[in-house]
Design an enzyme around this catalytic site. Structure first.
Site, PDB file in Angstrom:
ATOM      1  N   LYS A   9      12.213 105.024  44.074  1.00 24.13           N
ATOM      2  CA  LYS A   9      11.958 104.013  43.026  1.00 24.13           C
ATOM      3  C   LYS A   9      11.649 104.690  41.688  1.00 24.13           C
ATOM      4  O   LYS A   9      12.225 104.340  40.658  1.00 24.13           O
ATOM      5  CB  LYS A   9      10.764 103.139  43.453  1.00 24.13           C
ATOM      6  CG  LYS A   9      10.099 102.358  42.318  1.00 24.13           C
ATOM      7  CD  LYS A   9       8.934 101.497  42.802  1.00 24.13           C
ATOM      8  CE  LYS A   9       7.660 102.226  43.185  1.00 24.13           C
ATOM      9  NZ  LYS A   9       6.815 102.737  42.129  1.00 24.13           N
TER      10      LYS A   9
ATOM     11  N   LYS B 148       4.232 108.029  33.006  1.00 26.01           N
ATOM     12  CA  LYS B 148       4.178 108.213  34.464  1.00 26.01           C
ATOM     13  C   LYS B 148       5.546 108.636  35.025  1.00 26.01           C
ATOM     14  O   LYS B 148       5.630 109.495  35.909  1.00 26.01           O
ATOM     15  CB  LYS B 148       3.700 106.917  35.116  1.00 26.01           C
ATOM     16  CG  LYS B 148       3.873 106.821  36.612  1.00 26.01           C
ATOM     17  CD  LYS B 148       2.996 107.774  37.377  1.00 26.01           C
ATOM     18  CE  LYS B 148       3.228 107.604  38.879  1.00 26.01           C
ATOM     19  NZ  LYS B 148       2.632 108.679  39.660  1.00 26.01           N
TER      20      LYS B 148
HETATM   21  P1  NAD Z   1       1.644 101.069  49.751  1.00 23.78           P
HETATM   22  O1  NAD Z   1       2.933 100.521  50.196  1.00 23.78           O
HETATM   23  O2  NAD Z   1       0.860 101.978  50.649  1.00 23.78           O
HETATM   24  O3  NAD Z   1       0.643  99.874  49.336  1.00 23.78           O
HETATM   25  C1  NAD Z   1       1.048  98.712  48.701  1.00 23.78           C
HETATM   26  C2  NAD Z   1       0.172  97.571  49.203  1.00 23.78           C
HETATM   27  O4  NAD Z   1       0.583  96.368  48.516  1.00 23.78           O
HETATM   28  C3  NAD Z   1       0.334  97.296  50.696  1.00 23.78           C
HETATM   29  O5  NAD Z   1      -0.935  97.175  51.293  1.00 23.78           O
HETATM   30  C4  NAD Z   1       1.099  95.966  50.761  1.00 23.78           C
HETATM   31  O6  NAD Z   1       0.771  95.184  51.893  1.00 23.78           O
HETATM   32  C5  NAD Z   1       0.638  95.320  49.465  1.00 23.78           C
HETATM   33  N1  NAD Z   1       1.556  94.296  48.948  1.00 23.78           N
HETATM   34  C6  NAD Z   1       2.902  94.343  48.857  1.00 23.78           C
HETATM   35  N2  NAD Z   1       3.379  93.216  48.284  1.00 23.78           N
HETATM   36  C7  NAD Z   1       2.285  92.455  47.997  1.00 23.78           C
HETATM   37  C8  NAD Z   1       2.122  91.182  47.391  1.00 23.78           C
HETATM   38  N3  NAD Z   1       3.173  90.481  46.951  1.00 23.78           N
HETATM   39  N4  NAD Z   1       0.863  90.692  47.272  1.00 23.78           N
HETATM   40  C9  NAD Z   1      -0.210  91.401  47.705  1.00 23.78           C
HETATM   41  N5  NAD Z   1      -0.109  92.620  48.280  1.00 23.78           N
HETATM   42  C10 NAD Z   1       1.123  93.135  48.425  1.00 23.78           C
HETATM   43  O7  NAD Z   1       1.935 101.801  48.354  1.00 23.78           O
HETATM   44  P2  NAD Z   1       1.044 102.935  47.635  1.00 23.78           P
HETATM   45  O8  NAD Z   1       1.480 104.279  48.110  1.00 23.78           O
HETATM   46  O9  NAD Z   1      -0.385 102.550  47.716  1.00 23.78           O
HETATM   47  O10 NAD Z   1       1.590 102.790  46.130  1.00 23.78           O
HETATM   48  C11 NAD Z   1       1.177 101.736  45.289  1.00 23.78           C
HETATM   49  C12 NAD Z   1       1.667 102.042  43.872  1.00 23.78           C
HETATM   50  O11 NAD Z   1       1.062 103.259  43.412  1.00 23.78           O
HETATM   51  C13 NAD Z   1       3.189 102.249  43.773  1.00 23.78           C
HETATM   52  O12 NAD Z   1       3.655 101.712  42.568  1.00 23.78           O
HETATM   53  C14 NAD Z   1       3.331 103.752  43.795  1.00 23.78           C
HETATM   54  O13 NAD Z   1       4.518 104.167  43.155  1.00 23.78           O
HETATM   55  C15 NAD Z   1       2.094 104.188  43.046  1.00 23.78           C
HETATM   56  N6  NAD Z   1       1.609 105.528  43.367  1.00 23.78           N
HETATM   57  C16 NAD Z   1       1.479 105.934  44.664  1.00 23.78           C
HETATM   58  C17 NAD Z   1       0.989 107.223  44.927  1.00 23.78           C
HETATM   59  C18 NAD Z   1       0.814 107.744  46.336  1.00 23.78           C
HETATM   60  O14 NAD Z   1       0.578 108.945  46.497  1.00 23.78           O
HETATM   61  N7  NAD Z   1       0.932 106.919  47.370  1.00 23.78           N
HETATM   62  C19 NAD Z   1       0.636 108.071  43.866  1.00 23.78           C
HETATM   63  C20 NAD Z   1       0.748 107.604  42.568  1.00 23.78           C
HETATM   64  C21 NAD Z   1       1.235 106.342  42.319  1.00 23.78           C
END
Ligand code: NAD
Length: 302
Positions: free
Chosen positions: A238, A169
């Site tokens: 990150k 990734k």
């Molecule tokens: P985001 O910040 O939109 O969502 C994260 C969620 O986790 C939030 O709803 C937050 O409230 C919750 N959260 C945080 N700490 C928590 C805890 N301790 N317990 C329970 N819930 C908790 O992030 P995202 O964009 O959805 O990304 C999530 C993961 O996916 C990341 O690792 C990111 O790198 C990866 N990712 C994101 C994308 C994208 O396009 N957004 C694409 C590929 C991978």
């Protein structure tokens, strides 16, 4: 299969919605009550903590925004590690190989299997079920959850070695970070030299410079100046930092990655970690004194 899901953010929410739509009973937790309420409205059951999710589900998936959040949810005091029913934890977050291996070892000591399964394909891919999932861990566990992961996109079994999916990734995301940064830089250069940004993107997309940045991110979120693609700048930083850490730990040169990393650190300093990562063009525009506006009546210069 009854499933638990922790982390209902930009990615997690549409993934959870797909699993509900496919008929899987889903127990969910997020620190933001409003996103839990939205999932309950779609048919999920709310839990009070990751541990509560793991008391009620054999398979727990997580999509979390930081390495620390994944550690807390997996192995913290209220983490899934203390759950009574859980048999396997599937982390869909990007946390890097070292953290994945540490979490895997702590869970293994309690008899809980771990698959790291970071995803690529963005919010659109999460909603449409077209993500690429890069999975590593015990093969029999992968075989069990493969039908669930297939609801989210195409799972690729990378290796039995914990963390291998994470390394895959990070490689992918360094390429995505580089393509977006470079495309922003060259389009700003073209606009400064007098080219029309929409024409530039059309030509790039018909030529050899096309990438996901020019095919998708520019038309959707930069040319219309909506900056709403759905991935935060802080998450991009990150991922680039994690790539640099892993490459440096292997003793490898990082000339290109380091330059890309400096640019993303600048974007985060100037636009903030919560800004959409398509805002990467803004510091470059400011330095050049131009605005890359693809709306027909928009200004080409400022
Ligand atoms: P985001 O910040 O939109 O969502 C994260 C969620 O986790 C939030 O709803 C937050 O409230 C919750 N959260 C945080 N700490 C928590 C805890 N301790 N317990 C329970 N819930 C908790 O992030 P995202 O964009 O959805 O990304 C999530 C993961 O996916 C990341 O690792 C990111 O790198 C990866 N990712 C994101 C994308 C994208 O396009 N957004 C694409 C590929 C991978």
């Amino acid at each position: 299969m009854d499933i638990g899901f922790v982390g209902l953010g930009n990615m997690g929410f549409p993934m959870a919605a797909r699993l509900l739509e496919a008929g899987h009973p889903l127990v969910v937790f997020d620190t933001r009550p409003e996103t839990v309420a939205a999932a309950v409205a779609l048919g999920a059951q709310a839990a009070t903590s990751p541990r509560d999710v793991a008391d009620r589900s054999e398979t727990v998936l997580a999509s979390l925004p930081s390495v620390q959040a994944s550690r807390d949810v997996a192995t913290g005091p209220d983490g899934v590690i203390g759950g009574r029913r859980i048999k396997r934890f599937v982390d869909l977050s990007t946390v890097g190989a070292a953290a994945a291996q540490q979490i895997q070892a702590l869970l293994a000591a309690r008899g809980i299997a771990m698959l790291d399964s970071p995803v690529s394909g963005g919010v659109g891919g999460a909603a449409k079920g077209t993500l690429a999932l890069m999975v590593s861990g015990p093969r029999p566990e992968y075989d069990l959850v493969e039908p669930v992961l297939s609801q989210l996109g195409t799972p690729f079994f990378v290796d039995t070695k914990s963390g291998a999916g994470q390394t895959m990734k990070l490689v992918n995301n360094l390429l995505a970070a580089t393509a977006l940064a470079t495309t922003c830089e060259v389009v700003v250069m073209g606009v400064k030299a007098g080219l029309d940004p929409s024409v530039m993107i059309d030509v790039i997309n018909a030529g050899s410079g096309a990438t996901n940045a020019s095919r998708d991110k520019f038309p959707k979120s930069i040319l219309p100046r909506t900056f709403d693609y759905g991935f935060a700048t802080g998450l991009m930083v990150k991922d680039v930092r994690l790539y640099l850490e892993e490459a440096e730990a292997l003793g490898l040169p990082t000339e290109v990655a380091s330059a890309v990393g400096r640019l993303w650190e600048q974007v985060m300093n100037e636009e903030g970690p919560e800004s959409d990562f398509t805002s990467a063009i803004k510091p470059l525009e400011a330095a050049a004194g131009v605005v890359v506006d693809g709306r027909s009546d928009g200004p080409a210069t400022s």
